[in-house]
Design a protein around this motif. Structure first.
Motif, PDB file in Angstrom:
ATOM      1  N   ASN A 288       2.285   6.855  -6.817  1.00 58.64           N
ATOM      2  CA  ASN A 288       1.128   7.675  -7.197  1.00 58.64           C
ATOM      3  C   ASN A 288       0.017   6.862  -7.865  1.00 58.64           C
ATOM      4  O   ASN A 288      -0.707   7.381  -8.708  1.00 58.64           O
ATOM      5  N   LEU A 289      -0.096   5.608  -7.499  1.00 59.69           N
ATOM      6  CA  LEU A 289      -1.217   4.798  -7.960  1.00 59.69           C
ATOM      7  C   LEU A 289      -2.393   4.942  -7.001  1.00 59.69           C
ATOM      8  O   LEU A 289      -3.544   4.908  -7.422  1.00 59.69           O
TER       9      LEU A 289
ATOM     10  N   ILE B  77       0.847  -1.203   0.000  1.00 58.28           N
ATOM     11  CA  ILE B  77       0.000   0.000   0.000  1.00 58.28           C
ATOM     12  C   ILE B  77       0.877   1.245   0.000  1.00 58.28           C
ATOM     13  O   ILE B  77       0.666   2.163  -0.803  1.00 58.28           O
ATOM     14  N   ARG B  78       1.869   1.269   0.855  1.00 54.20           N
ATOM     15  CA  ARG B  78       2.775   2.427   0.892  1.00 54.20           C
ATOM     16  C   ARG B  78       3.506   2.588  -0.437  1.00 54.20           C
ATOM     17  O   ARG B  78       3.708   3.713  -0.911  1.00 54.20           O
ATOM     18  N   TYR B  79       3.925   1.481  -1.023  1.00 49.64           N
ATOM     19  CA  TYR B  79       4.614   1.525  -2.313  1.00 49.64           C
ATOM     20  C   TYR B  79       3.698   2.113  -3.389  1.00 49.64           C
ATOM     21  O   TYR B  79       4.121   2.965  -4.170  1.00 49.64           O
TER      22      TYR B  79
ATOM     23  N   THR C 100       1.966  -4.203 -15.856  1.00 46.47           N
ATOM     24  CA  THR C 100       3.017  -3.402 -15.241  1.00 46.47           C
ATOM     25  C   THR C 100       2.397  -2.211 -14.520  1.00 46.47           C
ATOM     26  O   THR C 100       1.240  -1.851 -14.758  1.00 46.47           O
ATOM     27  N   LEU C 101       3.191  -1.588 -13.671  1.00 51.70           N
ATOM     28  CA  LEU C 101       2.702  -0.398 -12.976  1.00 51.70           C
ATOM     29  C   LEU C 101       2.385   0.721 -13.957  1.00 51.70           C
ATOM     30  O   LEU C 101       1.419   1.463 -13.766  1.00 51.70           O
ATOM     31  N   ASP C 102       3.182   0.840 -15.018  1.00 53.96           N
ATOM     32  CA  ASP C 102       2.885   1.869 -16.023  1.00 53.96           C
ATOM     33  C   ASP C 102       1.557   1.587 -16.722  1.00 53.96           C
ATOM     34  O   ASP C 102       0.789   2.513 -16.989  1.00 53.96           O
ATOM     35  N   GLU C 103       1.302   0.317 -17.045  1.00 54.60           N
ATOM     36  CA  GLU C 103       0.012  -0.026 -17.659  1.00 54.60           C
ATOM     37  C   GLU C 103      -1.129   0.290 -16.703  1.00 54.60           C
ATOM     38  O   GLU C 103      -2.153   0.857 -17.111  1.00 54.60           O
TER      39      GLU C 103
ATOM     40  N   LEU D 230      -4.279   2.857 -17.136  1.00 58.73           N
ATOM     41  CA  LEU D 230      -5.680   2.449 -16.966  1.00 58.73           C
ATOM     42  C   LEU D 230      -6.373   3.282 -15.891  1.00 58.73           C
ATOM     43  O   LEU D 230      -7.547   3.643 -16.041  1.00 58.73           O
ATOM     44  N   LEU D 231      -5.654   3.586 -14.817  1.00 67.64           N
ATOM     45  CA  LEU D 231      -6.237   4.432 -13.771  1.00 67.64           C
ATOM     46  C   LEU D 231      -6.541   5.830 -14.303  1.00 67.64           C
ATOM     47  O   LEU D 231      -7.573   6.414 -13.944  1.00 67.64           O
ATOM     48  N   ASN D 232      -5.664   6.338 -15.152  1.00 70.34           N
ATOM     49  CA  ASN D 232      -5.935   7.651 -15.757  1.00 70.34           C
ATOM     50  C   ASN D 232      -7.209   7.607 -16.588  1.00 70.34           C
ATOM     51  O   ASN D 232      -8.019   8.542 -16.541  1.00 70.34           O
ATOM     52  N   PHE D 233      -7.394   6.535 -17.352  1.00 69.32           N
ATOM     53  CA  PHE D 233      -8.644   6.388 -18.113  1.00 69.32           C
ATOM     54  C   PHE D 233      -9.828   6.271 -17.156  1.00 69.32           C
ATOM     55  O   PHE D 233     -10.875   6.885 -17.378  1.00 69.32           O
TER      56      PHE D 233
END
Length: 151
Positions: free
Chosen positions: A29-30, A22-24, A64-67, A71-74
């Motif tokens: 910034n997820l 969770i902290r990670y 991946t975290l970037d993916e 997706l979170l941005n969408f």
């Protein structure tokens, strides 16, 4: 009606995550930074629970975290069209197909290596250990870069 609030340990237990994860995710910034209590404890809301569940589901699909960030941005802009989501998932499916091919080739290599030692004998005579030590048998292009399942 009051909104449910959770401390980090409660969020971890409710979502099957570790506190460190969770902290990670917050550092990456997820997950948005939570509010703080008067005692400076992190206080999480139902929105954090839902977002963390979304992230965990994506991770279970080996994204991946970037993916996931994309997706979170969408997800955070619901008025957008989903063409970018489709493109991202198509690329991810391609990565998975590539990995399956690589894993099948790895399986063949391991089976061939295993066939070098069919009986129990001294380690000095072990065909597996000899095969692993003999770099002349291996094309350097086939060494790969085992990355533990990430692309």
């Amino acid at each position: 009606m009051t909104q449910q609030t959770l401390k980090i340990g409660e969020l971890a237990a409710q979502t099957g995550s570790s506190v460190e994860t969770i902290r990670y995710y917050e550092q990456q910034n997820l997950l948005p930074q939570p509010a703080r209590s008067a005692g400076n404890y992190r206080i999480y809301s139902e929105a954090h629970v839902k977002r963390l569940q979304f992230i965990r589901h994506c991770r279970s699909l080996d994204m991946t975290l970037d993916e996931i960030r994309t997706l979170l941005n969408f997800r955070d802009t619901p008025e957008e069209n989903c063409a970018g989501v489709n493109t991202l998932l198509d690329k991810h499916i391609g990565h998975v197909a590539d990995r399956i091919r690589e894993l099948k080739a790895l399986q063949v290599q391991l089976q061939e290596l295993r066939s070098r030692c069919l009986t129990v004998q001294s380690t000095q005579a072990c065909g597996i250990l000899q095969g692993l030590a003999n770099a002349d048998d291996i094309d350097p292009k086939n060494l790969g870069s085992h990355s533990g399942g990430c692309h």
